[in-house]
Write a protein that holds these residues in place. Structure first.
Motif, short mmCIF file in Angstrom:
data_model
loop_
_atom_site.label_atom_id
_atom_site.label_comp_id
_atom_site.label_asym_id
_atom_site.label_seq_id
_atom_site.Cartn_x
_atom_site.Cartn_y
_atom_site.Cartn_z
N GLU A 89 -7.99 4.33 -2.30
CA GLU A 89 -8.04 4.33 -0.83
C GLU A 89 -9.12 3.37 -0.34
O GLU A 89 -8.97 2.73 0.69
N ILE A 126 0.85 -1.20 0.00
CA ILE A 126 0.00 0.00 0.00
C ILE A 126 0.88 1.25 0.00
O ILE A 126 0.57 2.25 -0.66
N HIS A 165 -7.60 0.09 -0.46
CA HIS A 165 -6.67 -0.05 0.66
C HIS A 165 -7.43 -0.41 1.93
O HIS A 165 -6.98 -1.26 2.70
N GLU A 204 -7.88 5.58 5.93
CA GLU A 204 -8.23 5.28 4.53
C GLU A 204 -9.71 5.60 4.29
O GLU A 204 -10.06 6.16 3.25
#
Ligand SMILES: [Fe+2]
Ligand SMILES: [Fe+2]
Length: 143
Positions: free
Chosen positions: A129, A50, A132, A95
């Motif tokens: 995001e 990430i 993620h 996130e």
């Protein structure tokens, strides 16, 4: 000719996003090392992977810099380093805020100000995001 972002809200949002992404690169680098030190290789790998995405995000935003300087009122997440389980749950929150609140707002403003290319970048960042968050949710579950 491309519209200059100088003096726009979008210019400040690009700077804020770049600061945030750059900070996240460092944070995930630290969290990755902590996970490896705890013997949690899968979590260490997730943070490291990430981190590479966040580095790409920062690089994408960097393309829109125009050589001026901006003054910002910044809200940055001051997450302390904890155990990997805590690092994962705190990172999930960050996130989530990024894809759910920050980047949609930045994209909306960029569109309103006439920067569709930058708006598209913010849309893409929001998508990443969100992915993620999903990857961290998975990494946080007991193996
Ligand atoms: Fe990012
Ligand atoms: Fe992210």
């Amino acid at each position: 000719m491309k519209k200059a972002i100088r003096g726009s809200i979008t210019e400040r949002n690009v700077a804020a996003a770049f600061a945030n992404e750059s900070m996240t690169v460092s944070r995930y680098s630290f969290f990755s090392k902590i996970a490896f030190d705890e013997g949690l290789k899968p979590a260490g790998d997730v943070f490291a992977e990430i981190m590479e995405d966040e580095k790409r995000h920062a690089a994408t935003l960097f393309r829109f810099f125009e050589g001026t300087s901006v003054e910002l009122k910044l809200t940055l997440p001051m997450i302390p380093a904890g155990k990997t389980s805590e690092n994962i749950s705190n990172s999930i929150k960050v996130e989530n805020t990024a894809w759910n609140i920050r980047y949609p707002e930045f994209a909306k403003i960029a569109r309103e100000e006439g920067f569709p290319e930058i708006a598209k970048v913010f849309d893409n960042l929001a998508n990443d995001e969100k992915l993620h968050e999903g990857r961290l949710q998975k990494a946080g579950k007991p193996q």
